[in-house]
Write an enzyme that holds these catalytic residues in place. Sequence first.
Site, PDB file in Angstrom:
ATOM      1  N   ASP A  13       0.874  -1.259   0.246  1.00 26.87           N
ATOM      2  CA  ASP A  13       0.364   0.006   0.328  1.00 26.87           C
ATOM      3  C   ASP A  13       0.824   1.735   0.218  1.00 26.87           C
ATOM      4  OD1 ASP A  13      -1.600   1.389   0.606  1.00 26.87           O
ATOM      5  OD2 ASP A  13      -2.667   1.464   2.612  1.00 26.87           O
ATOM      6  N   ASP A  21      -2.002  -1.391  -3.549  1.00 26.04           N
ATOM      7  CA  ASP A  21      -1.968  -0.861  -5.329  1.00 26.04           C
ATOM      8  C   ASP A  21      -1.177  -1.205  -5.690  1.00 26.04           C
ATOM      9  OD1 ASP A  21      -0.230   1.088  -3.935  1.00 26.04           O
ATOM     10  OD2 ASP A  21      -1.356   1.544  -2.881  1.00 26.04           O
ATOM     11  N   ASP A  73      -6.312 -11.789 -14.739  1.00 29.36           N
ATOM     12  CA  ASP A  73      -7.262 -12.694 -14.500  1.00 29.36           C
ATOM     13  C   ASP A  73      -8.590 -11.982 -14.911  1.00 29.36           C
ATOM     14  OD1 ASP A  73      -8.371 -14.174 -12.863  1.00 29.36           O
ATOM     15  OD2 ASP A  73      -6.824 -14.136 -11.202  1.00 29.36           O
ATOM     16  N   ASP A  75     -10.170 -17.377 -14.831  1.00 31.95           N
ATOM     17  CA  ASP A  75     -11.187 -17.129 -13.824  1.00 31.95           C
ATOM     18  C   ASP A  75     -11.837 -19.289 -14.071  1.00 31.95           C
ATOM     19  OD1 ASP A  75     -11.822 -16.441 -10.983  1.00 31.95           O
ATOM     20  OD2 ASP A  75     -13.000 -16.604 -11.549  1.00 31.95           O
ATOM     21  N   GLU A 133      -8.007 -21.724 -15.474  1.00 29.15           N
ATOM     22  CA  GLU A 133      -8.530 -22.267 -14.286  1.00 29.15           C
ATOM     23  C   GLU A 133     -10.216 -23.349 -13.772  1.00 29.15           C
ATOM     24  OE1 GLU A 133      -9.724 -21.085  -8.909  1.00 29.15           O
ATOM     25  OE2 GLU A 133     -11.194 -20.415 -11.059  1.00 29.15           O
ATOM     26  N   HIS A 178      -4.184 -18.216  -3.972  1.00 29.80           N
ATOM     27  CA  HIS A 178      -4.447 -17.059  -3.058  1.00 29.80           C
ATOM     28  C   HIS A 178      -6.061 -17.809  -2.625  1.00 29.80           C
ATOM     29  CE1 HIS A 178      -6.848 -16.945  -7.041  1.00 29.80           C
ATOM     30  NE2 HIS A 178      -7.988 -16.465  -6.783  1.00 29.80           N
ATOM     31  N   ASP A 179      -6.705 -18.906  -3.657  1.00 35.06           N
ATOM     32  CA  ASP A 179      -7.837 -19.398  -2.585  1.00 35.06           C
ATOM     33  C   ASP A 179      -7.611 -20.913  -1.844  1.00 35.06           C
ATOM     34  OD1 ASP A 179      -9.690 -18.429  -4.603  1.00 35.06           O
ATOM     35  OD2 ASP A 179      -8.735 -19.816  -5.807  1.00 35.06           O
TER      36      ASP A 179
HETATM   37  C1  GLC Z   1     -11.572 -18.632  -8.382  1.00 35.98           C
HETATM   38  C2  GLC Z   1     -10.682 -17.898  -8.020  1.00 35.98           C
HETATM   39  C3  GLC Z   1     -11.353 -17.524  -6.442  1.00 35.98           C
HETATM   40  C4  GLC Z   1     -13.128 -16.990  -6.875  1.00 35.98           C
HETATM   41  C5  GLC Z   1     -13.887 -17.839  -7.657  1.00 35.98           C
HETATM   42  C6  GLC Z   1     -15.244 -16.514  -8.513  1.00 35.98           C
HETATM   43  O1  GLC Z   1     -11.714 -19.798  -8.057  1.00 35.98           O
HETATM   44  O2  GLC Z   1      -9.367 -18.074  -7.694  1.00 35.98           O
HETATM   45  O3  GLC Z   1     -10.856 -16.486  -5.740  1.00 35.98           O
HETATM   46  O4  GLC Z   1     -13.671 -16.452  -5.423  1.00 35.98           O
HETATM   47  O5  GLC Z   1     -13.097 -18.201  -9.001  1.00 35.98           O
HETATM   48  O6  GLC Z   1     -15.018 -15.895  -9.035  1.00 35.98           O
END
Ligand code: GLC
Length: 554
Positions: A22, A30, A99, A201, A258, A331-332
């Site tokens: 930040d 940011d 993304d 995604d 993904e 991040h998941d």
């Molecule tokens: C993907 C992302 C995740 C998000 C989900 C809905 O799995 O990695 O963070 O919550 O899609 O967009």
Amino acid sequence: MKNLKWWQKTAVYQIYPKSFLDTTGSGTGDLRGITDKLDYLQKLGIGAVWLTPIYPSPQIDNGYDISDYTAIDKNFGTMKDFENLVAEGKRRNIRVVMDLVFNHSSDKHAWFIESKSSKNNPKADWYIWRDAKADGSPPTNWRGIFGGSVWQWCEERGQYYLHTFAVEQPDLNWENPKVRQALFDAANFWLEKGVGGFRIDAITYIKKPAEFLDGEPDGKDGMVSVHTMTANTDGILDFLHEFKREVFDGHDIFTVGEANGVDAEDLQKWVGSDGVFDMLFEFSHVNLSLKGGEIWCRPTKWKLTELKQAIANSQAATKNNGWYPIFFENHDKPRSINYFLPKGADSVKAAKALGTILLTMRGTPFIFEGQELGMSNVAWNSIDAYDDIQSHGQYELALNEGFSKEQALEFVHFFSRDNARTPMQWSADANAGFTAGKSWLPVNENYKTCNAEVEDVDENSVLNYFRKLNNLRQNNETLLNGDYEELLKDDEKIFAFVRSAENKKIYVLVNFTLDEVKFSPEFLSRAKFIFGSFENNVAGTLRPLEAVVYEEMK
Ligand code: GLC
């Protein structure tokens, strides 16, 4: 040996912009913060940064609910900041990867606002609308990924709409060619800005079945996971081939989809010369403790041999076709050292152990921010402390299944996505140097010892280990391009493989336990120790969590 493309020879670094740096004191990271740290990333040997979504968003799901696909959220900065990041990145050979969240938008997107206004507006079929059942109940019994029904009643229009994820994330209707075109236009907008690729995604959900039918319930709520009912529906690849033609073809970029639900056997249709993406994130190796589906209160036990098998399957499937994105964190998911290694493991040794596999396997390594420091999970004492929308859904689900609040919280401790989302630990200063304001998510308490500033000058730190090993990889044909073969297949303690090229073999062995273990493969007499997580290696022995790399010249 075939020629590799730029993205096969480098490592990618995943940035969660909200938690990275930040520069304004707002408490959230940011774009300027990212630009400020490009030198740090260059020193780590990074060739591309994948940014999780930075588009305007109500932030219900931290940016995965997008209200405008071709702009920058003001909390992250401006389009100028973005252009500057791309330009500064280019100067350092670091490309910016975006993304694309195209399964759904935010319910605040202008498209949805129009779509929900009536049954006959120009965007009426841009989302997935259905009438209620005769008794007024939702069209099907499908449970969303974040818990609760996938159907939300809309008073204005007098119909239900489908949301695979949160209520605020309505699914787009890919059957409508205008929707597809609008999404392709958005992606092309970013190509014109000079991005180096895309992570796509939740792509396995874009195609819905022709008929919407109730499924056999898999929980006490009488519902069945939407994943079971809609993931990877036949016909999905037609949409994706069109996507490829309209957007990806002819650009020097990489794409990584993904694709939860696409297994190793299916990989060939998705990646490589006949596929649609360059790489695919499939989750078999990181979902071993969720074999029954995304239900945190039903964790499954797994063995090292299963982890090895899952990875070996993906390696085999991408051997001659496509390319493997190696990852243990994103991040998941919780932090890898807590997930894959035994309780009580020393975090520095643990991070080096997993880092060794990450940086020596065949494929492109994806390092998630903080993984190179050995960042670990948090365990907050109330569900209210958690921001992650999935943690709240799964907590409720656990209570519904009869678990106590304490037990439900334990599942959250183990699986929560917030484990990976705590601020990046830059220094031992207040808020780990992440912000001068009030951090949006608390920093992990271990930041005084686990941070970039301290690790930068410590030769034995996780950070310097990642730097050295990544450097070794990028200058080593065998590590970049050599074949992969699993070793010690049935061993429950040692993860081992060999990379081989014409004139050289590289052996990697990692002890996943807290015990000292012996190994006596025949190569030992011919190969020499070249790298490891301890200063030396006592031939034939692996200390707890020890990782070693041996080289044999032919
Ligand atoms: C993907 C992302 C995740 C998000 C989900 C809905 O799995 O990695 O963070 O919550 O899609 O967009």
